[in-house]
Structure formats: C-alpha cells, structure tokens
Design a protein around this motif. Structure first.
Motif, PDB file in Angstrom:
ATOM      1  N   ILE A 143     -30.514  -5.203 -37.503  1.00 39.04           N
ATOM      2  CA  ILE A 143     -30.874  -6.428 -36.799  1.00 39.04           C
ATOM      3  C   ILE A 143     -31.476  -7.417 -37.796  1.00 39.04           C
ATOM      4  CG2 ILE A 143     -31.203  -5.276 -34.587  1.00 39.04           C
ATOM      5  CD1 ILE A 143     -34.222  -5.340 -35.140  1.00 39.04           C
ATOM      6  N   GLY A 144     -31.775  -8.619 -37.322  1.00 40.99           N
ATOM      7  CA  GLY A 144     -32.349  -9.620 -38.203  1.00 40.99           C
ATOM      8  C   GLY A 144     -32.857 -10.817 -37.447  1.00 40.99           C
ATOM      9  N   THR A 145     -32.998 -11.942 -38.161  1.00 34.03           N
ATOM     10  CA  THR A 145     -33.536 -13.176 -37.587  1.00 34.03           C
ATOM     11  C   THR A 145     -32.832 -14.380 -38.199  1.00 34.03           C
ATOM     12  OG1 THR A 145     -35.730 -12.179 -37.331  1.00 34.03           O
ATOM     13  CG2 THR A 145     -35.630 -14.571 -37.298  1.00 34.03           C
ATOM     14  N   LEU A 146     -32.407 -15.304 -37.349  1.00 32.72           N
ATOM     15  CA  LEU A 146     -32.002 -16.622 -37.824  1.00 32.72           C
ATOM     16  C   LEU A 146     -33.303 -17.400 -37.980  1.00 32.72           C
ATOM     17  CD1 LEU A 146     -30.051 -18.958 -38.452  1.00 32.72           C
ATOM     18  CD2 LEU A 146     -29.946 -19.400 -35.971  1.00 32.72           C
ATOM     19  N   SER A 147     -33.766 -17.534 -39.216  1.00 35.01           N
ATOM     20  CA  SER A 147     -35.056 -18.189 -39.463  1.00 35.01           C
ATOM     21  C   SER A 147     -34.966 -19.693 -39.278  1.00 35.01           C
ATOM     22  CB  SER A 147     -35.543 -17.876 -40.881  1.00 35.01           C
ATOM     23  OG  SER A 147     -35.668 -16.486 -41.053  1.00 35.01           O
ATOM     24  N   SER A 192     -17.606 -14.489 -42.090  1.00 33.58           N
ATOM     25  CA  SER A 192     -17.378 -13.397 -41.143  1.00 33.58           C
ATOM     26  C   SER A 192     -17.316 -12.073 -41.891  1.00 33.58           C
ATOM     27  CB  SER A 192     -16.069 -13.601 -40.362  1.00 33.58           C
ATOM     28  OG  SER A 192     -16.189 -14.692 -39.483  1.00 33.58           O
ATOM     29  N   ASP A 193     -18.277 -11.209 -41.584  1.00 38.70           N
ATOM     30  CA  ASP A 193     -18.303  -9.837 -42.107  1.00 38.70           C
ATOM     31  C   ASP A 193     -18.350  -9.766 -43.636  1.00 38.70           C
ATOM     32  OD1 ASP A 193     -18.136  -8.841 -39.446  1.00 38.70           O
ATOM     33  OD2 ASP A 193     -15.981  -9.227 -39.478  1.00 38.70           O
ATOM     34  N   ASN A 194     -19.046 -10.694 -44.275  1.00 38.01           N
ATOM     35  CA  ASN A 194     -19.189 -10.684 -45.733  1.00 38.01           C
ATOM     36  C   ASN A 194     -20.530 -10.098 -46.142  1.00 38.01           C
ATOM     37  OD1 ASN A 194     -16.718 -12.119 -46.618  1.00 38.01           O
ATOM     38  ND2 ASN A 194     -17.591 -13.760 -45.380  1.00 38.01           N
ATOM     39  N   GLY A 195     -20.582  -9.513 -47.306  1.00 33.70           N
ATOM     40  CA  GLY A 195     -21.854  -9.051 -47.865  1.00 33.70           C
ATOM     41  C   GLY A 195     -22.111  -7.573 -47.731  1.00 33.70           C
ATOM     42  N   GLY A 196     -21.285  -6.863 -46.961  1.00 32.11           N
ATOM     43  CA  GLY A 196     -21.444  -5.411 -46.824  1.00 32.11           C
ATOM     44  C   GLY A 196     -22.864  -5.022 -46.485  1.00 32.11           C
ATOM     45  N   THR A 197     -23.433  -4.117 -47.273  1.00 34.32           N
ATOM     46  CA  THR A 197     -24.787  -3.612 -47.013  1.00 34.32           C
ATOM     47  C   THR A 197     -25.865  -4.542 -47.566  1.00 34.32           C
ATOM     48  OG1 THR A 197     -24.817  -2.335 -49.069  1.00 34.32           O
ATOM     49  CG2 THR A 197     -23.989  -1.221 -47.093  1.00 34.32           C
ATOM     50  N   GLY A 198     -25.447  -5.644 -48.193  1.00 35.14           N
ATOM     51  CA  GLY A 198     -26.405  -6.602 -48.752  1.00 35.14           C
ATOM     52  C   GLY A 198     -27.240  -7.252 -47.656  1.00 35.14           C
ATOM     53  N   GLU A 199     -28.331  -7.866 -48.084  1.00 41.91           N
ATOM     54  CA  GLU A 199     -29.280  -8.436 -47.126  1.00 41.91           C
ATOM     55  C   GLU A 199     -29.502  -9.930 -47.361  1.00 41.91           C
ATOM     56  OE1 GLU A 199     -32.918  -6.194 -47.256  1.00 41.91           O
ATOM     57  OE2 GLU A 199     -31.907  -4.312 -46.781  1.00 41.91           O
ATOM     58  N   ASN A 200     -29.555 -10.656 -46.248  1.00 40.15           N
ATOM     59  CA  ASN A 200     -30.083 -12.019 -46.168  1.00 40.15           C
ATOM     60  C   ASN A 200     -29.157 -13.127 -46.670  1.00 40.15           C
ATOM     61  OD1 ASN A 200     -32.401 -10.685 -45.278  1.00 40.15           O
ATOM     62  ND2 ASN A 200     -33.282 -10.641 -47.329  1.00 40.15           N
ATOM     63  N   PHE A 201     -29.455 -14.314 -46.155  1.00 34.54           N
ATOM     64  CA  PHE A 201     -28.906 -15.587 -46.604  1.00 34.54           C
ATOM     65  C   PHE A 201     -30.133 -16.439 -46.903  1.00 34.54           C
ATOM     66  CE2 PHE A 201     -25.475 -13.801 -44.193  1.00 34.54           C
ATOM     67  CZ  PHE A 201     -24.298 -14.362 -44.663  1.00 34.54           C
ATOM     68  N   ASN A 202     -30.358 -16.783 -48.179  1.00 37.50           N
ATOM     69  CA  ASN A 202     -31.560 -17.522 -48.578  1.00 37.50           C
ATOM     70  C   ASN A 202     -31.199 -18.933 -49.027  1.00 37.50           C
ATOM     71  OD1 ASN A 202     -33.113 -15.272 -48.086  1.00 37.50           O
ATOM     72  ND2 ASN A 202     -33.285 -14.677 -50.229  1.00 37.50           N
ATOM     73  N   VAL A 260     -18.879 -39.589 -39.658  1.00 37.84           N
ATOM     74  CA  VAL A 260     -19.214 -38.519 -40.605  1.00 37.84           C
ATOM     75  C   VAL A 260     -18.133 -38.428 -41.687  1.00 37.84           C
ATOM     76  CG1 VAL A 260     -19.575 -36.032 -40.853  1.00 37.84           C
ATOM     77  CG2 VAL A 260     -20.449 -37.233 -38.829  1.00 37.84           C
ATOM     78  N   LEU A 261     -18.573 -38.509 -42.949  1.00 34.88           N
ATOM     79  CA  LEU A 261     -17.643 -38.363 -44.067  1.00 34.88           C
ATOM     80  C   LEU A 261     -17.611 -36.938 -44.594  1.00 34.88           C
ATOM     81  CD1 LEU A 261     -18.412 -41.600 -46.142  1.00 34.88           C
ATOM     82  CD2 LEU A 261     -16.730 -41.258 -44.311  1.00 34.88           C
ATOM     83  N   ASP A 262     -18.724 -36.192 -44.436  1.00 35.05           N
ATOM     84  CA  ASP A 262     -18.796 -34.835 -44.962  1.00 35.05           C
ATOM     85  C   ASP A 262     -19.839 -34.060 -44.165  1.00 35.05           C
ATOM     86  OD1 ASP A 262     -17.959 -32.867 -46.950  1.00 35.05           O
ATOM     87  OD2 ASP A 262     -19.965 -33.066 -47.788  1.00 35.05           O
ATOM     88  N   VAL A 263     -19.607 -32.763 -44.001  1.00 32.78           N
ATOM     89  CA  VAL A 263     -20.510 -31.876 -43.267  1.00 32.78           C
ATOM     90  C   VAL A 263     -20.879 -30.699 -44.159  1.00 32.78           C
ATOM     91  CG1 VAL A 263     -20.770 -30.378 -41.241  1.00 32.78           C
ATOM     92  CG2 VAL A 263     -19.404 -32.472 -41.065  1.00 32.78           C
ATOM     93  N   GLU A 264     -22.162 -30.376 -44.179  1.00 32.15           N
ATOM     94  CA  GLU A 264     -22.650 -29.177 -44.858  1.00 32.15           C
ATOM     95  C   GLU A 264     -23.645 -28.487 -43.925  1.00 32.15           C
ATOM     96  OE1 GLU A 264     -24.350 -30.305 -48.605  1.00 32.15           O
ATOM     97  OE2 GLU A 264     -22.444 -31.091 -49.373  1.00 32.15           O
ATOM     98  N   VAL A 265     -23.844 -27.194 -44.144  1.00 35.61           N
ATOM     99  CA  VAL A 265     -24.790 -26.411 -43.349  1.00 35.61           C
ATOM    100  C   VAL A 265     -25.657 -25.589 -44.296  1.00 35.61           C
ATOM    101  CG1 VAL A 265     -25.042 -24.532 -41.666  1.00 35.61           C
ATOM    102  CG2 VAL A 265     -23.237 -26.250 -41.366  1.00 35.61           C
ATOM    103  N   ARG A 266     -26.983 -25.685 -44.105  1.00 37.89           N
ATOM    104  CA  ARG A 266     -27.922 -24.836 -44.856  1.00 37.89           C
ATOM    105  C   ARG A 266     -28.534 -23.859 -43.856  1.00 37.89           C
ATOM    106  NH1 ARG A 266     -31.843 -28.219 -45.930  1.00 37.89           N
ATOM    107  NH2 ARG A 266     -30.920 -29.039 -47.823  1.00 37.89           N
ATOM    108  N   LEU A 267     -28.599 -22.567 -44.234  1.00 37.01           N
ATOM    109  CA  LEU A 267     -29.230 -21.621 -43.315  1.00 37.01           C
ATOM    110  C   LEU A 267     -30.032 -20.562 -44.033  1.00 37.01           C
ATOM    111  CD1 LEU A 267     -27.359 -18.852 -43.333  1.00 37.01           C
ATOM    112  CD2 LEU A 267     -25.940 -20.193 -41.825  1.00 37.01           C
ATOM    113  N   ASN A 268     -30.966 -20.002 -43.282  1.00 41.86           N
ATOM    114  CA  ASN A 268     -31.809 -18.900 -43.740  1.00 41.86           C
ATOM    115  C   ASN A 268     -31.757 -17.799 -42.687  1.00 41.86           C
ATOM    116  OD1 ASN A 268     -33.392 -19.728 -46.283  1.00 41.86           O
ATOM    117  ND2 ASN A 268     -33.518 -21.528 -44.960  1.00 41.86           N
ATOM    118  N   ILE A 269     -31.280 -16.642 -43.098  1.00 37.36           N
ATOM    119  CA  ILE A 269     -31.183 -15.482 -42.199  1.00 37.36           C
ATOM    120  C   ILE A 269     -31.759 -14.281 -42.930  1.00 37.36           C
ATOM    121  CG2 ILE A 269     -29.592 -13.829 -41.129  1.00 37.36           C
ATOM    122  CD1 ILE A 269     -27.704 -16.131 -40.542  1.00 37.36           C
ATOM    123  N   THR A 270     -32.589 -13.530 -42.228  1.00 33.42           N
ATOM    124  CA  THR A 270     -32.982 -12.211 -42.738  1.00 33.42           C
ATOM    125  C   THR A 270     -32.216 -11.191 -41.913  1.00 33.42           C
ATOM    126  OG1 THR A 270     -34.891 -12.091 -41.250  1.00 33.42           O
ATOM    127  CG2 THR A 270     -35.291 -12.962 -43.450  1.00 33.42           C
TER     128      THR A 270
END
Length: 195
Positions: free
Chosen positions: A147-151, A84-94, A51-61
């Motif tokens: 609460i939420g979902t790891l989509s 870790s603990d970023n985004g405050g009251t904001g919602e989701n990772f799209n 492996v030369l490089d690692v990336e992660v794509r995610l979708n969370i509501t």
C-alpha cells in the motif's frame, strides 16, 4: 515569462512579466492508496487560456511501484497513461515530472523516479484545449500486499507568452524644499544635499 516582483526603496511593488506556466496543486491530498482500489484526485482550473503544453508532478510513497497505474484524465475525458506497472519492487515517486519532452521514458527509469520522464501515453493529446475545467489523476493499485499514499500532485500548464501590462513611464518630477536644518542631510536652505 515568470512573474518577477521588484521592491524599490520607496516600498512599491510591480511585476515585470506574466506567468505563462502556472502550477495548480491538488487540494485533496494526501490520499491513501489501498490494495486493489482505484480513485481520482481532481484539480479544477478556472483560467481560460489555450493550453500549449501539459506536465504533471507527483509524489507517491509506495512499497511496490509495479502495482501502480497512473492516468491523467483531461477535461474532455481523454485518458493519458502516465505510468502503468513500472518499477517492479522499487519504491516511491519523488517529485516525478511527467513531460513529453523529457529525455528518459518512465519505462526506462528507476524508482524513486526523481526528475523528468516521458509518460507511457502522450500528454500532447491534451494540448490545444481551453485551460478551464477539471483534470483528474487516476491512481490504481492493481495487486495485493503493498500500500502507499498519494502525497501530492501538481498540474503544470503552459500558455502562450503574454505581453506585460502597463509599464511605468516618466512624466514629470517636482523637487521638495529642503527643510531639514538639523538631524539629517541638508542645511534647510532649499537645495537638496546628497547624504
């Protein structure tokens, strides 16, 4: 290079390159994210390249991103803090992509974190390993009320560029007799006729 398929008029298919940036999607998602819980979602890789490089794509509501701690755990047990603990009251990772080379740090981003962001830790600590093995996304909700979902999530690995396999090389040709005397191009007289 990325695999490019070509389909000539006679129906054969061939590849013009080798995909050296494969993506490995999670197979156990969607998963609920409950208050004050931690779970892992594994992805098993069987390829053996380095492996030369690692990336992660995610979708969370999730209704409060500040509750979430996200870590990628490598096949050797190394833990990389994605967010870790970023985004405050904001919602989701799209379609959030964690990439060491991204111009914006996740700590400077704004939910729903669309695009590429540098993680809090360094994914480069997982470079140089053999691809085969299990990598897991660890998701923690460390507070109550939201609460939420790891989509879905996808592991994106980069391998060294590889030479293409055997290529088509001209060897010979043979003309077929023009036997069409009617209903198609040609006059049934032997030579080919364009049309």
């Amino acid at each position: 290079g990325v695999v490019v398929a070509c389909v000539p008029t006679h129906g054969a298919t061939f590849a013009t390159g080798v995909n050296n940036i494969p993506e490995y999607p999670s197979t156990d998602t969607p998963r609920p994210i409950a208050d004050n819980t931690t779970f892992t979602s594994p992805i098993v890789v069987t390829d053996t390249e380095t492996v030369l490089d690692v990336e992660v794509r995610l979708n969370i509501t999730h209704t409060y991103d500040g509750d979430l701690d996200l870590f990628l755990i490598g096949p050797n047990g190394t833990r990389v803090d994605l967010s870790s603990d970023n985004g405050g009251t904001g919602e989701n990772f799209n379609n959030t992509i964690f990439d060491d080379e991204a111009p914006t740090a996740i700590t400077a981003g704004v939910p729903p974190y669309v695009g590429r962001f540098r993680p809090e830790g360094s994914l480069a600590t997982l470079d140089g390993l053999a691809a085969n093995g299990t990598r897991s996304l660890e998701v923690t909700d460390d507070a109550g009320s939201d609460i939420g979902t790891l989509s879905s999530w996808t592991l994106i690995l980069t391998f060294a560029a590889q030479a293409c396999g055997p290529e088509a090389v001209y060897q010979s040709h043979q003309l077929q007799t023009d036997a069409c005397s009617s209903g198609a191009a040609g006059g049934g007289d032997g030579p080919w006729v364009a049309g």
